[in-house]
Design an enzyme around this catalytic site. Structure first.
Site, PDB file in Angstrom:
ATOM      1  N   CYS A  59       0.846  -1.192   0.000  1.00 31.16           N
ATOM      2  CA  CYS A  59       0.000   0.000   0.000  1.00 31.16           C
ATOM      3  C   CYS A  59       0.885   1.247   0.000  1.00 31.16           C
ATOM      4  O   CYS A  59       2.061   1.190   0.376  1.00 31.16           O
ATOM      5  CB  CYS A  59      -0.877   0.023   1.240  1.00 31.16           C
ATOM      6  SG  CYS A  59      -2.043  -1.354   1.342  1.00 31.16           S
ATOM      7  N   GLU A  61       0.931   3.746   1.985  1.00 28.89           N
ATOM      8  CA  GLU A  61       1.450   4.091   3.310  1.00 28.89           C
ATOM      9  C   GLU A  61       2.746   3.338   3.612  1.00 28.89           C
ATOM     10  O   GLU A  61       3.678   3.897   4.197  1.00 28.89           O
ATOM     11  CB  GLU A  61       0.418   3.781   4.401  1.00 28.89           C
ATOM     12  CG  GLU A  61      -0.849   4.583   4.310  1.00 28.89           C
ATOM     13  CD  GLU A  61      -1.963   3.890   3.528  1.00 28.89           C
ATOM     14  OE1 GLU A  61      -3.135   4.173   3.810  1.00 28.89           O
ATOM     15  OE2 GLU A  61      -1.659   3.065   2.624  1.00 28.89           O
ATOM     16  N   ARG A  87     -10.869  10.573  -5.341  1.00 32.82           N
ATOM     17  CA  ARG A  87     -11.613   9.875  -4.285  1.00 32.82           C
ATOM     18  C   ARG A  87     -11.407  10.480  -2.906  1.00 32.82           C
ATOM     19  O   ARG A  87     -12.109  10.140  -1.962  1.00 32.82           O
ATOM     20  CB  ARG A  87     -11.238   8.391  -4.250  1.00 32.82           C
ATOM     21  CG  ARG A  87     -11.777   7.638  -5.452  1.00 32.82           C
ATOM     22  CD  ARG A  87     -11.493   6.164  -5.369  1.00 32.82           C
ATOM     23  NE  ARG A  87     -10.061   5.918  -5.555  1.00 32.82           N
ATOM     24  CZ  ARG A  87      -9.389   4.937  -4.976  1.00 32.82           C
ATOM     25  NH1 ARG A  87      -9.991   4.105  -4.156  1.00 32.82           N
ATOM     26  NH2 ARG A  87      -8.100   4.777  -5.214  1.00 32.82           N
ATOM     27  N   CYS A  93      -5.743   0.568   5.510  1.00 28.60           N
ATOM     28  CA  CYS A  93      -6.276  -0.782   5.703  1.00 28.60           C
ATOM     29  C   CYS A  93      -5.761  -1.344   7.031  1.00 28.60           C
ATOM     30  O   CYS A  93      -4.910  -0.753   7.695  1.00 28.60           O
ATOM     31  CB  CYS A  93      -5.882  -1.683   4.534  1.00 28.60           C
ATOM     32  SG  CYS A  93      -4.130  -2.142   4.513  1.00 28.60           S
ATOM     33  N   CYS A  96      -1.935  -1.885   7.165  1.00 30.64           N
ATOM     34  CA  CYS A  96      -1.206  -0.622   7.315  1.00 30.64           C
ATOM     35  C   CYS A  96      -1.348  -0.074   8.733  1.00 30.64           C
ATOM     36  O   CYS A  96      -0.386   0.437   9.302  1.00 30.64           O
ATOM     37  CB  CYS A  96      -1.683   0.409   6.293  1.00 30.64           C
ATOM     38  SG  CYS A  96      -1.124   0.027   4.624  1.00 30.64           S
ATOM     39  N   TYR A 130      -2.580  -5.558  19.038  1.00 30.42           N
ATOM     40  CA  TYR A 130      -1.491  -6.475  19.305  1.00 30.42           C
ATOM     41  C   TYR A 130      -0.201  -5.797  18.854  1.00 30.42           C
ATOM     42  O   TYR A 130      -0.101  -5.357  17.716  1.00 30.42           O
ATOM     43  CB  TYR A 130      -1.684  -7.775  18.516  1.00 30.42           C
ATOM     44  CG  TYR A 130      -0.538  -8.737  18.667  1.00 30.42           C
ATOM     45  CD1 TYR A 130      -0.463  -9.588  19.763  1.00 30.42           C
ATOM     46  CD2 TYR A 130       0.473  -8.788  17.722  1.00 30.42           C
ATOM     47  CE1 TYR A 130       0.593 -10.468  19.903  1.00 30.42           C
ATOM     48  CE2 TYR A 130       1.532  -9.665  17.855  1.00 30.42           C
ATOM     49  CZ  TYR A 130       1.586 -10.502  18.950  1.00 30.42           C
ATOM     50  OH  TYR A 130       2.635 -11.370  19.088  1.00 30.42           O
ATOM     51  N   TRP A 132       3.553  -6.710  18.377  1.00 31.33           N
ATOM     52  CA  TRP A 132       4.418  -7.875  18.323  1.00 31.33           C
ATOM     53  C   TRP A 132       5.608  -7.752  19.266  1.00 31.33           C
ATOM     54  O   TRP A 132       5.937  -8.687  19.993  1.00 31.33           O
ATOM     55  CB  TRP A 132       4.892  -8.064  16.875  1.00 31.33           C
ATOM     56  CG  TRP A 132       5.737  -9.274  16.670  1.00 31.33           C
ATOM     57  CD1 TRP A 132       5.308 -10.554  16.555  1.00 31.33           C
ATOM     58  CD2 TRP A 132       7.156  -9.308  16.539  1.00 31.33           C
ATOM     59  NE1 TRP A 132       6.376 -11.395  16.358  1.00 31.33           N
ATOM     60  CE2 TRP A 132       7.528 -10.650  16.360  1.00 31.33           C
ATOM     61  CE3 TRP A 132       8.145  -8.338  16.567  1.00 31.33           C
ATOM     62  CZ2 TRP A 132       8.843 -11.038  16.201  1.00 31.33           C
ATOM     63  CZ3 TRP A 132       9.455  -8.731  16.415  1.00 31.33           C
ATOM     64  CH2 TRP A 132       9.792 -10.065  16.236  1.00 31.33           C
TER      65      TRP A 132
END
Length: 143
Positions: A59, A61, A87, A93, A96, A130, A132
């Site tokens: 993406c 980003e 747009r 998303c 991301c 979360y 990691w």
């Protein structure tokens, strides 16, 4: 019962304009449909477009993160994504959101439409997330 407070930051309209310009001028066809712009802590703006591919290309980003690092920029303050064909602002998303949170936990992300655009902390976009790194053993614990 706790009440969650949502923090809204001032909108960086120059950043939206930068991403919109890239979306208008650099997005061509189905391979590049989104543009993103991020403001570094030192004020520089980094832009990029997505690299769509059926195998899951990155993406816009995520491309901005790499482009910023390629310019020696490792601290980003605010980011926005804008779609081609006028747009407007498009929210990140889920993938991301997760990556942005882990790379830049203090990042502000511009979301919303038209007059309702707003800048919010990435943590507001991924509540109870979360992380990691929080679940990895420290080097001391591993010995």
């Amino acid at each position: 019962m706790t009440t969650q407070t949502h923090h809204v930051d001032p909108v960086d309209h120059e950043l939206i304009q930068a991403a919109a310009h890239i979306a208008r001028t650099c997005c061509r066809g189905e391979n590049h449909t989104m543009a993103a712009a991020a403001r570094a802590r030192d004020g520089r703006i980094v832009t990029a477009v997505n690299a769509y591919h059926f195998t899951g290309g990155p993406c816009a980003e995520l491309v901005v993160i790499g482009a910023a690092a390629g310019q020696g920029i490792y601290e980003l303050d605010t980011m926005v994504a804008v779609g081609d064909r006028e747009r407007g602002v498009v929210p990140p998303c889920g993938r991301c959101r997760q990556v942005l949170l882990e790379y830049f936990p203090a990042l502000k992300v511009i979301v919303g439409e038209g007059e309702r655009v707003r800048a919010v902390p990435v943590t507001d976009l991924l509540p109870e997330s979360y992380v990691w790194a929080d679940h990895q053993l420290d080097e001391v614990d591993a010995e």
